[in-house]
Enzyme design. Structure first.
Site, mmCIF file in Angstrom:
data_model
loop_
_atom_site.group_PDB
_atom_site.id
_atom_site.type_symbol
_atom_site.label_atom_id
_atom_site.label_comp_id
_atom_site.label_asym_id
_atom_site.label_seq_id
_atom_site.Cartn_x
_atom_site.Cartn_y
_atom_site.Cartn_z
ATOM 1 N N THR A 1 29.744 38.099 40.451
ATOM 2 C CA THR A 1 29.369 36.648 42.005
ATOM 3 C C THR A 1 29.273 37.764 42.887
ATOM 4 O O THR A 1 30.409 39.691 42.946
ATOM 5 C CB THR A 1 29.932 35.912 42.347
ATOM 6 O OG1 THR A 1 31.057 35.749 42.890
ATOM 7 C CG2 THR A 1 30.044 34.564 40.908
ATOM 8 N N TYR B 1 45.229 36.378 48.751
ATOM 9 C CA TYR B 1 44.626 35.676 48.009
ATOM 10 C C TYR B 1 44.758 34.901 47.074
ATOM 11 O O TYR B 1 44.672 33.728 47.029
ATOM 12 C CB TYR B 1 43.067 36.807 47.322
ATOM 13 C CG TYR B 1 42.032 35.999 46.927
ATOM 14 C CD1 TYR B 1 41.272 35.689 47.239
ATOM 15 C CD2 TYR B 1 42.767 35.437 45.704
ATOM 16 C CE1 TYR B 1 40.043 34.503 46.627
ATOM 17 C CE2 TYR B 1 41.473 35.295 44.655
ATOM 18 C CZ TYR B 1 40.132 34.526 45.778
ATOM 19 O OH TYR B 1 39.233 34.212 44.371
HETATM 20 N N1 NAI Z 1 34.296 35.568 41.595
HETATM 21 C C1 NAI Z 1 35.192 35.691 40.965
HETATM 22 O O1 NAI Z 1 35.569 35.980 40.262
HETATM 23 C C2 NAI Z 1 35.919 34.373 41.130
HETATM 24 C C3 NAI Z 1 35.931 33.343 42.266
HETATM 25 N N2 NAI Z 1 36.656 31.964 42.546
HETATM 26 C C4 NAI Z 1 35.987 31.649 43.889
HETATM 27 O O2 NAI Z 1 34.670 31.092 43.157
HETATM 28 C C5 NAI Z 1 34.470 30.566 44.720
HETATM 29 C C6 NAI Z 1 32.931 30.959 45.306
HETATM 30 O O3 NAI Z 1 32.785 32.001 44.802
HETATM 31 P P1 NAI Z 1 31.853 33.520 44.395
HETATM 32 O O4 NAI Z 1 30.436 32.648 43.925
HETATM 33 O O5 NAI Z 1 33.018 34.202 43.354
HETATM 34 O O6 NAI Z 1 31.592 34.450 45.485
HETATM 35 P P2 NAI Z 1 30.518 34.160 46.934
HETATM 36 O O7 NAI Z 1 30.885 35.527 47.351
HETATM 37 O O8 NAI Z 1 29.202 34.475 45.866
HETATM 38 O O9 NAI Z 1 30.138 32.666 47.366
HETATM 39 C C7 NAI Z 1 31.810 32.352 48.130
HETATM 40 C C8 NAI Z 1 30.452 31.010 49.280
HETATM 41 O O10 NAI Z 1 30.669 30.543 50.106
HETATM 42 C C9 NAI Z 1 30.875 30.710 51.070
HETATM 43 N N3 NAI Z 1 30.889 30.625 52.174
HETATM 44 C C10 NAI Z 1 32.188 31.495 52.571
HETATM 45 N N4 NAI Z 1 32.671 31.480 53.845
HETATM 46 C C11 NAI Z 1 32.301 30.333 54.209
HETATM 47 C C12 NAI Z 1 31.650 29.487 55.825
HETATM 48 N N5 NAI Z 1 33.211 30.430 56.730
HETATM 49 N N6 NAI Z 1 32.072 28.721 55.918
HETATM 50 C C13 NAI Z 1 31.040 27.814 54.613
HETATM 51 N N7 NAI Z 1 31.189 28.630 53.295
HETATM 52 C C14 NAI Z 1 31.489 29.951 53.367
HETATM 53 C C15 NAI Z 1 29.359 31.736 50.963
HETATM 54 O O11 NAI Z 1 28.574 31.371 51.689
HETATM 55 C C16 NAI Z 1 28.873 32.082 49.564
HETATM 56 O O12 NAI Z 1 28.352 30.951 49.380
HETATM 57 C C17 NAI Z 1 35.506 31.252 46.140
HETATM 58 O O13 NAI Z 1 36.091 30.036 46.164
HETATM 59 C C18 NAI Z 1 36.327 31.938 44.545
HETATM 60 O O14 NAI Z 1 37.309 32.007 45.776
HETATM 61 C C19 NAI Z 1 37.564 32.428 41.920
HETATM 62 C C20 NAI Z 1 38.430 32.402 40.634
HETATM 63 C C21 NAI Z 1 37.401 34.328 39.996
HETATM 64 C C1 LIG Z 2 40.011 39.206 45.741
HETATM 65 C C2 LIG Z 2 39.374 39.140 45.694
HETATM 66 C C3 LIG Z 2 39.261 38.612 43.854
HETATM 67 C C4 LIG Z 2 38.358 37.403 43.367
HETATM 68 C C5 LIG Z 2 38.437 37.105 41.598
HETATM 69 C C6 LIG Z 2 39.008 35.780 41.452
HETATM 70 O O1 LIG Z 2 40.131 35.563 42.407
HETATM 71 C C7 LIG Z 2 40.240 36.212 39.891
HETATM 72 C C8 LIG Z 2 40.297 36.967 39.728
HETATM 73 C C9 LIG Z 2 41.082 37.482 38.164
HETATM 74 C C10 LIG Z 2 41.591 38.680 37.647
HETATM 75 C C11 LIG Z 2 41.348 39.599 38.511
HETATM 76 C C12 LIG Z 2 41.681 40.804 37.833
HETATM 77 C C13 LIG Z 2 41.400 41.540 38.347
HETATM 78 C C14 LIG Z 2 41.087 42.686 39.181
HETATM 79 C C15 LIG Z 2 41.520 43.708 39.737
HETATM 80 C C16 LIG Z 2 41.172 44.199 41.300
HETATM 81 C C17 LIG Z 2 39.706 43.134 41.567
HETATM 82 C C18 LIG Z 2 40.037 43.558 43.083
HETATM 83 C C19 LIG Z 2 38.004 43.346 43.536
HETATM 84 C C20 LIG Z 2 38.506 42.454 44.630
HETATM 85 O O2 LIG Z 2 36.857 41.760 44.784
HETATM 86 O O3 LIG Z 2 39.236 43.092 46.106
#
Ligand code: NAI
Ligand SMILES: CCCCCC(=O)/C=C/C=C\C/C=C\C/C=C\CCCC(=O)O
Length: 185
Positions: free
Chosen positions: A126, A91
Site C-alpha cells: 500500500t 510505530y
Molecule cells: N501496509 C502495510 O504493510 C500495513 C499497514 N497497516 C496499517 O493499516 C492501516 C491502513 O494503512 P495502509 O492502507 O497500509 O496505508 P495507506 O497509506 O494506503 O492508508 C492509510 C490511510 O489513512 C488515512 N489517514 C492518514 N492520516 C489520517 C488523518 N490524520 N486523518 C484521517 N485519515 C488519515 C490516509 O488518508 C489513508 O487513506 C494503517 O493503520 C496501517 O498502519 C498494518 C500493517 C501492515
Molecule cells: C513503518 C511502517 C511499517 C508498516 C508496516 C506494518 O505495519 C507491518 C509490517 C510488518 C513487517 C515488516 C517487516 C519488515 C519491514 C522492514 C522495513 C520496512 C520499512 C518500510 C517503511 O515503510 O518504513
C-alpha cells in the site's frame, strides 16, 4: 480532505454526520494510520489516540444501555504490534497500544452489546510504504509483501468469527489468531 494535524476533529464531524443520516452505528473500522515520522507525538495521535477516541465515540452510540443497538468495532493494528520492530520502534509502540487497548476494551464493553476486534497485518503493498520499500529486501523474516486482497480476506474471517477481544495476525502464509482468549494479568 482530512485535517491531518488532528484526526479527532475529522472524527467528531464524521460521527455526527452518520448519526444524522442513518440514526445509528453498526460497525466502525479504525483503519487510518501513518508510517514512521520523526514527530512521534503526531504518530501516536493518529495511530493510537484516534483509534481510542474513535472507539469511545462509536461505543457511546452503540451501547444498548443508552438506547443503542450494539455493534462491532474493528481496529487495524499490525504485526509490529505483536513483535519487536527495530526498524520502526515508535510505530511499533503505537500498534502495541492498539492491540492492548482492543483486547482490554472489547471484554469490558461486552455487557453493553459492543464487541472489539483487532487485525494485525504483516507487510502489505500500500501507499504507506511509498519510497521506502527498498528496505524490505533486507528483512529476513518477510518472504514476500502481501496483496491488499489477502488482508481483506483475513478481515472478513475476523468479522465472520466475531470473537470479542481477539487479535488476528495476517501473514504471507495465512491468517492466525494471536490472542483469542483471556491471558493472565
Ligand atoms: N501496509 C502495510 O504493510 C500495513 C499497514 N497497516 C496499517 O493499516 C492501516 C491502513 O494503512 P495502509 O492502507 O497500509 O496505508 P495507506 O497509506 O494506503 O492508508 C492509510 C490511510 O489513512 C488515512 N489517514 C492518514 N492520516 C489520517 C488523518 N490524520 N486523518 C484521517 N485519515 C488519515 C490516509 O488518508 C489513508 O487513506 C494503517 O493503520 C496501517 O498502519 C498494518 C500493517 C501492515
Ligand atoms: C513503518 C511502517 C511499517 C508498516 C508496516 C506494518 O505495519 C507491518 C509490517 C510488518 C513487517 C515488516 C517487516 C519488515 C519491514 C522492514 C522495513 C520496512 C520499512 C518500510 C517503511 O515503510 O518504513
Amino acid at each position: 480532505m482530512f485535517p491531518s494535524h488532528d484526526p479527532t476533529l475529522f472524527l467528531s464531524g464524521a460521527f455526527q454526520s452518520v448519526i444524522k443520516i442513518y440514526g445509528h452505528y453498526d460497525l466502525l473500522v479504525n483503519n487510518a494510520g501513518i508510517g514512521s515520522t520523526p514527530d512521534y507525538e503526531h504518530l501516536l495521535r493518529i495511530n493510537l489516540s484516534a483509534v481510542i477516541e474513535g472507539t469511545l465515540s462509536a461505543m457511546s452510540h452503540m451501547r444498548k444501555d443508552k438506547g443503542g443497538r450494539g455493534g462491532l468495532i474493528v481496529n487495524i493494528a499490525s504485526t509490529t504490534g505483536l513483535a519487536p520492530a527495530p526498524f520502526a520502534p515508535v510505530y511499533a509502540a503505537s500498534k502495541h497500544g492498539v492491540v492492548g487497548f482492543s483486547r482490554s476494551f472489547g471484554p469490558a464493553v461486552e455487557p453493553l452489546g459492543v464487541k472489539v476486534l483487532c487485525l494485525c497485518p504483516s507487510f502489505a503493498n500500500t501507499e504507506i510504504h511509498l519510497g521506502r520499500l527498498k528496505y524490505v529486501e533486507k528483512w529476513e523474516t518477510i518472504d514476500r509483501i502481501m496483496e491488499v486482497s489477502e488482508v481483506a480476506s483475513a478481515f472478513a474471517k475476523l468479522v465472520d468469527e466475531e470473537v470479542n477481544g481477539s487479535v488476528l495476525g495476517v501473514y504471507h502464509d495465512g491468517a492466525e489468531y494471536q490472542f483469542r482468549r483471556k491471558a493472565r494479568l
